[in-house]
Enzyme design. Structure first.
Site, PDB file in Angstrom:
ATOM      1  N   THR A 187      38.904  33.436  37.821  1.00 24.60           N
ATOM      2  CA  THR A 187      39.012  34.545  36.649  1.00 24.60           C
ATOM      3  C   THR A 187      39.725  35.472  37.085  1.00 24.60           C
ATOM      4  O   THR A 187      39.302  36.052  38.601  1.00 24.60           O
ATOM      5  CB  THR A 187      37.431  34.842  35.872  1.00 24.60           C
ATOM      6  OG1 THR A 187      37.438  35.373  35.092  1.00 24.60           O
ATOM      7  CG2 THR A 187      36.842  35.075  36.995  1.00 24.60           C
ATOM      8  N   GLU A 332      33.127  32.011  33.201  1.00 24.70           N
ATOM      9  CA  GLU A 332      31.561  32.494  32.933  1.00 24.70           C
ATOM     10  C   GLU A 332      30.662  31.606  32.895  1.00 24.70           C
ATOM     11  O   GLU A 332      29.640  30.918  32.610  1.00 24.70           O
ATOM     12  CB  GLU A 332      31.540  33.720  32.984  1.00 24.70           C
ATOM     13  CG  GLU A 332      31.726  33.966  34.409  1.00 24.70           C
ATOM     14  CD  GLU A 332      32.839  35.006  34.058  1.00 24.70           C
ATOM     15  OE1 GLU A 332      33.123  36.335  35.173  1.00 24.70           O
ATOM     16  OE2 GLU A 332      34.013  35.020  32.953  1.00 24.70           O
ATOM     17  N   LYS A 440      44.230  42.342  27.629  1.00 30.93           N
ATOM     18  CA  LYS A 440      44.105  40.499  27.260  1.00 30.93           C
ATOM     19  C   LYS A 440      45.605  40.510  26.813  1.00 30.93           C
ATOM     20  O   LYS A 440      45.780  40.862  25.494  1.00 30.93           O
ATOM     21  CB  LYS A 440      42.709  39.852  26.151  1.00 30.93           C
ATOM     22  CG  LYS A 440      42.521  38.922  26.820  1.00 30.93           C
ATOM     23  CD  LYS A 440      40.524  38.400  26.854  1.00 30.93           C
ATOM     24  CE  LYS A 440      40.385  37.623  26.607  1.00 30.93           C
ATOM     25  NZ  LYS A 440      39.071  36.662  26.596  1.00 30.93           N
ATOM     26  N   TRP A 445      44.103  37.497  30.544  1.00 32.27           N
ATOM     27  CA  TRP A 445      43.807  38.602  31.763  1.00 32.27           C
ATOM     28  C   TRP A 445      44.781  39.204  32.221  1.00 32.27           C
ATOM     29  O   TRP A 445      45.001  38.878  32.930  1.00 32.27           O
ATOM     30  CB  TRP A 445      42.196  38.295  32.025  1.00 32.27           C
ATOM     31  CG  TRP A 445      40.807  38.055  31.259  1.00 32.27           C
ATOM     32  CD1 TRP A 445      40.669  37.134  31.836  1.00 32.27           C
ATOM     33  CD2 TRP A 445      40.470  39.054  30.906  1.00 32.27           C
ATOM     34  NE1 TRP A 445      39.455  37.509  30.658  1.00 32.27           N
ATOM     35  CE2 TRP A 445      39.237  38.808  30.192  1.00 32.27           C
ATOM     36  CE3 TRP A 445      40.514  40.133  30.833  1.00 32.27           C
ATOM     37  CZ2 TRP A 445      38.648  38.699  29.599  1.00 32.27           C
ATOM     38  CZ3 TRP A 445      40.227  41.093  29.458  1.00 32.27           C
ATOM     39  CH2 TRP A 445      39.066  40.495  28.435  1.00 32.27           C
TER      40      TRP A 445
END
Length: 542
Positions: A187, A332, A440, A445
């Site tokens: 991420t 996640e 975002k 991101w």
């Protein structure tokens, strides 16, 4: 003790075995990097995945070792999903939108033994390979006729189709521990270096079950599914696995994600369900609107990665009769956490009230538990009014990060999402803010702190603050506020050029605003909430 049930491990390979046995003739259609359309079946997929599993073994890839991919949505990427995870190694999908320095860091941190890549990404491989600390095997995902004649990769490139042809299609998927690792995704929604999230076989299969349910993504053997959300982005929200489980037709778009290309695939392949971020759908709606088209088969679309506007939901539903499923998740969370499916009483609500419900991120899937807490850590009521930090836990929620030397991110067994949210009495969650200082943009991101750090490297910058400013196309874009050093005359153009080569092009701020000072709190921390209030609509009013 009598009367107990059989115990069989939940394994990724079992999804493919099921698809081959019960839906072997179902079609998988891919638009390829080579420019043509490829067609085959689940039976073909299973056979080639077994060949590829044998090829991985021949390359010396052992249990638990990482197999990297840098690829678009297509049948070869799908084969890797099952060959890698099913054989006991770990599928590691990489995001090609990251800066080359970040990619090199991830390659090394994950300790990928082999990297498979689509030809589109050869320049990225050429740039990243010299930066790597450990050697990799690189495989171009094409046939011998399309292999590049020249390249700057420091070692020999292998050919994907040569590996397939040179391998036997007899392979018994091993009986693995269901809690062993199946796939890995990093991420970039954090400050500092990207963090890896490791998914188990068990968590992947349970996520697949839950995401396929009628009140989730509502998938069946009667569907033709087009995953526009990338397979390198949390496993295309689980759709490749779901399609195998339910026996749906799969349509892969390859690299062509413009409105015209997607519309041609949707109509040509009679797509019933698609999934992607709002920016992609805006391009599709613009194309269909300009040609006064319609959707003859598509009846629902899943929108996530960023908030779906009421205007977009209205256009899809009232003009084109395509239902919108607003969803929320995180890397996640494997990633699906909530889906905004109506309850029975919502159907009778006035039109505007239904859209107000649809603007929320929705209710949790079975297997996900959530709560909102105040500053004291105490749970807050589900009254649709109280807002607090959103915490989640469940069967497919990360417990810690891959290779992390720090403490677990969990708070008393709950994962802190970094979002601020409300939950109404029906259990519908609505994100109102983000506690993380990240942006975002188009569902991806961008780290505001990384942008600030680059700006502060400039010799004429005293202070830089990056905030998320609302944008009509990308949902959010970075806006940089800069305090010049005394006597400095640096302008926007010079400072923006300073970012070239230091961050990914799409990370660069769209504008720079020079200010005399920025508001600071009592501890000297920049009060970004005040700056967002003042400049949050900059791109909407500029």
């Amino acid at each position: 003790m009598e009367g107990l049930m059989m115990q069989q491990p939940l394994l990724v390979a079992s999804l493919l075995t099921h698809a081959e046995r019960h839906h072997g003739g179902q079609e998988i259609v891919s638009r390829r990097v080579e420019g043509d359309i490829h067609r085959y079946t689940y039976r073909d997929l299973a056979q080639r995945a077994r060949r590829l599993a044998n090829a991985l073994a021949a390359l010396g890839i052992g249990p638990g070792e990482r197999v990297g991919t840098l690829a678009w949505n297509g049948y070869r990427h799908m084969e890797l999903y099952f060959a890698a995870s099913g054989s006991g190694s770990v599928l590691h999908t990489l995001n090609p939108r990251l800066h080359v320095d970040q990619l090199a860091y991830i390659f090394d941190h994950a300790e990928d033994r082999v990297v498979f890549f689509d030809l589109t990404f050869l320049p990225l491989i050429e740039s990243a390979a010299p930066l790597l600390k450990s050697p990799k095997i690189f495989v171009a995902m094409t046939d011998r006729a399309h292999m590049p004649s020249k390249h700057n990769v420091p070692i020999m490139l292998m050919c994907y189709e040569d590996l397939i042809k040179g391998s036997n299609d007899e392979f018994d998927w091993p009986l693995l521990d269901e809690n062993s690792a199946a796939s890995l995704c990093y991420t970039s929604g954090t400050t500092g270096n990207p963090k890896g999230v490791l998914y188990s076989h068990r968590s992947t299969v349970l996520h697949t079950y839950a995401a396929a349910l009628p009140d989730s993504l509502n998938c069946s053997a009667r569907d033709s599914i087009l995953p526009v959300v990338p397979m390198f982005h949390v496993n295309a929200w689980g759709l490749p696995y779901i399609a195998c489980m339910v026996g749906a037709k799969l349509v892969f778009p390859g690299p062509a994600l413009d409105g015209k290309s997607l519309y041609e695939l949707i109509e040509g392949e009679q797509v019933t369900l698609s999934a992607g971020v709002p920016t992609v759908w805006q391009g599709l709606l613009t194309h269909v609107g300009e040609r006064r088209g319609e959707f003859s088969s598509m009846r629902r679309t899943v929108i996530g990665g960023a908030a779906c506007s009421t205007a977009m939901a209205t256009e899809f539903q009232e003009q084109y009769r395509v239902d919108v499923l607003h969803a929320w998740g995180m890397t996640e969370l494997s990633p699906v956490g909530t889906v905004c499916s109506f309850k029975a009483h919502h159907e009778a609500l006035p039109r505007q009230d239904r859209y107000a419900v649809q603007s929320k991120q929705g209710r949790a899937l079975f297997g996900i538990d959530m709560k909102i807490v105040g500053p004291d850590g105490e749970a807050m009521p589900w009254d649709g009014v109280a807002a607090g930090d959103l915490l989640v836990r469940g069967h497919w929620v990360a417990m810690n990060y891959f290779g992390s030397e720090g403490a677990s991110p969990l708070r008393d067994g709950w994962f802190p999402t970094g979002d601020v949210a409300k939950i109404d009495p029906d259990g519908f969650m609505h994100i109102t803010d983000r506690s993380k200082d990240v942006i975002k943009s188009g569902g991806e991101w961008i780290s505001s702190i990384d942008i600030e750090n680059v700006a502060c490297l400039h010799p004429q910058v005293a202070m830089a603050v990056c905030i998320a400013a609302r944008h009509p196309k990308w949902d959010e874009r970075p806006l940089l506020l800069v305090v010049r050093k005394p006597g400095s005359d640096v302008d926007s153009q010079a400072l923006l050029e300073f970012f070239d080569g230091r961050v990914a092009k799409w990370w660069k701020p769209d504008a720079i605003v020079f200010v005399e000072s920025v508001p600071l709190g009592g501890t000297g921390k920049v009060l970004k909430n005040q700056l967002r209030e003042q400049y949050g609509d900059y791109y909407l009013t500029a």
